[in-house]
Design a protein around this motif. Sequence first.
Motif, PDB file in Angstrom:
ATOM      1  N   UNK A 175     -12.474  14.718   9.427  1.00 19.39           N
ATOM      2  CA  UNK A 175     -11.690  14.262   8.279  1.00 19.39           C
ATOM      3  C   UNK A 175     -12.128  14.979   7.005  1.00 19.39           C
ATOM      4  N   UNK A 176     -13.420  15.141   6.795  1.00 19.11           N
ATOM      5  CA  UNK A 176     -13.907  15.839   5.599  1.00 19.11           C
ATOM      6  C   UNK A 176     -13.436  17.293   5.596  1.00 19.11           C
ATOM      7  N   UNK A 177     -13.502  17.956   6.791  1.00 20.15           N
ATOM      8  CA  UNK A 177     -13.057  19.352   6.863  1.00 20.15           C
ATOM      9  C   UNK A 177     -11.569  19.480   6.511  1.00 20.15           C
ATOM     10  N   UNK A 195       0.840  -1.195   0.000  1.00 21.83           N
ATOM     11  CA  UNK A 195       0.000   0.000   0.000  1.00 21.83           C
ATOM     12  C   UNK A 195       0.871   1.239   0.000  1.00 21.83           C
ATOM     13  N   UNK A 196       0.409   2.272  -0.686  1.00 20.82           N
ATOM     14  CA  UNK A 196       1.159   3.523  -0.727  1.00 20.82           C
ATOM     15  C   UNK A 196       1.168   4.177   0.643  1.00 20.82           C
ATOM     16  N   UNK A 197       2.291   4.778   0.982  1.00 24.46           N
ATOM     17  CA  UNK A 197       2.414   5.466   2.261  1.00 24.46           C
ATOM     18  C   UNK A 197       1.546   6.714   2.256  1.00 24.46           C
ATOM     19  N   UNK A 198       0.877   6.976   3.387  1.00 23.19           N
ATOM     20  CA  UNK A 198       0.038   8.156   3.524  1.00 23.19           C
ATOM     21  C   UNK A 198       0.913   9.313   4.019  1.00 23.19           C
ATOM     22  N   UNK A 199       1.002  10.382   3.243  1.00 25.33           N
ATOM     23  CA  UNK A 199       1.846  11.530   3.600  1.00 25.33           C
ATOM     24  C   UNK A 199       1.023  12.787   3.855  1.00 25.33           C
ATOM     25  N   UNK A 200      -0.303  12.698   3.777  1.00 30.19           N
ATOM     26  CA  UNK A 200      -1.139  13.879   3.989  1.00 30.19           C
ATOM     27  C   UNK A 200      -1.124  14.289   5.458  1.00 30.19           C
ATOM     28  N   UNK A 201      -1.080  15.596   5.730  1.00 34.03           N
ATOM     29  CA  UNK A 201      -1.047  16.072   7.131  1.00 34.03           C
ATOM     30  C   UNK A 201      -2.441  16.039   7.754  1.00 34.03           C
ATOM     31  N   UNK A 202      -2.871  14.873   8.184  1.00 35.15           N
ATOM     32  CA  UNK A 202      -4.201  14.678   8.763  1.00 35.15           C
ATOM     33  C   UNK A 202      -4.065  14.242  10.219  1.00 35.15           C
ATOM     34  N   UNK A 203      -4.880  14.821  11.080  1.00 33.73           N
ATOM     35  CA  UNK A 203      -4.881  14.434  12.497  1.00 33.73           C
ATOM     36  C   UNK A 203      -6.303  14.588  13.038  1.00 33.73           C
TER      37      UNK A 203
END
Length: 530
Positions: free
Chosen positions: A25-27, A4-12
């Motif tokens: 998450x949607x916001x 699986x591709x690594x997730x690099x998005x800045x999500x918290x």
Amino acid sequence: MRTSAEVTLPLRLDRDASAPLPGQLADQLRDLVGTAVLAPGDALPSTRTLAAHLGVSRGTVVVAYDQLLAEGYLSAAGGRSTIVNPHLRQLHPPQPARGRSLPGPVEGRHGGLLDLLPGRPWPDEVVGPAWKAAWRAAASAPVGVAARGLGLPELRRAWSEHLRRMRSVVREPDQIAVTAGGREGLALLLLAVARGRRLRVGVEEPGYPSLRRVPGRFGAGVIPLPVDERGLRVDDLPGGADAPELLLVTPSHQYPLGGSLPVDRRLALLEWARRNDVLVVEDDYDSELRYTSAPLPAMAALDDPHDGRVVLLGTLSKMLTPDLAVGFLALPSRLVPAVAAIRHDLGQPVGLVAQRALAAYLDAGALRLHTQRMRNRYRRRRAQVVAALSELPGTRFHPMDGGLHAVIETERAEDEVVAALAGAGVRVSPLSRYWSGGGTHPGIVFGFGAVSDAELARALRVIAAEVIGSNTPPASSRACPETPHRHTQPPHVIPGLTRDPASNTPSHTDGDPGVRRDDEQGPGDSERTR
């Protein structure tokens, strides 16, 4: 096993917040789209991968994705990843971020002008079968090979062979240093020669602006030295305590006026350099592009390869492309240790793959074949320029024995000519910028290598009209015949450029009727981009 591709998005996600996790998450994804971190067409992680990364259930991610799909931010179809909607900007036009201003609209290069700035070659025939094969082989070879020091041994050997065959310069491969272009090569020499002292560097006046600016960046003083229609005036060079430690010269094709340093001056220059302990840097920028005779041998061919005074500075900018940013120094043996020591401290700036590819390209003989093709193409374009512009009244057209640029001195004010040409859609360089203090010879310098034949023909019609301040181009420029015609009336002469007092006779031009004699018309690129 599929990875699986690594997730690099800045999500918290904050589980203690009152807002539900899918809404958070949607916001955050909506904000990433709005700030262009996620661009239209970008693929998002799969729901399973993103859920594992955030430590939430897959259903949380599915709900967030569904919300953004409904709003038009995302797009999904069976059998492919969920992506940012490619048509997002039509549904949600971008809004300026608070506290920041958006940049203005991006225009075409140079505002859509036809760019005739000198120094650029024709790029369309570089990428051929030999070029592709060389880069393919270089990219597939192992990477655990060092290309440190003065360069990859295979490339240094290939360039040594190229110099022997094409420039009559015999140097061993260990006397070749790979550089990241002309300016980087000159900088390397300045550091090797300085040894902690402040250098004085002699430069031709007029001369190539970007290369001439390099010494000052290293604390060196620059001494302008006069030229005439035969190149550098060797008899006027300072000696003794006034002599510079380093001299930058273009003996095969003086830039920009076009003179070629004859053999008697070359020998005198070598003797002057030995007598005054001066290092001569021979800028061999376009010497293989000679149209009225065979290419002239490099001055380095006359020098002692071991205890000599000449360093040959070469690049591939004029024969291939300046964007390759690769050059070479051919050093006398006595300078190799000093240059190698500086290179060891600064590192090798040219990557392994590029050096391998160029070595293979040279070994295949592809550069020699490409040079021959381009020389024929440029010879035709040169004839087109000479035919269109050499007979204009009130102008002084400099000889075009080689190179990729032309020089015209004008009676009309230089700034008026340059502005008028820009207004008519043609970009050229003012001649005065090639003098260190601003020249007294108004005129223009323009290139003819990087445009198509049709574009050049249109540009020449505009130039012919504007340099004489007319709205109607002369008949000769409208026709642009391939065979140039000799001007039958005495040309207008603009005084001021120094001439060689030892020569009051026309110079030999190998019987080419398209080139004005020096005593008829006066003396002969970015950034070269060198």
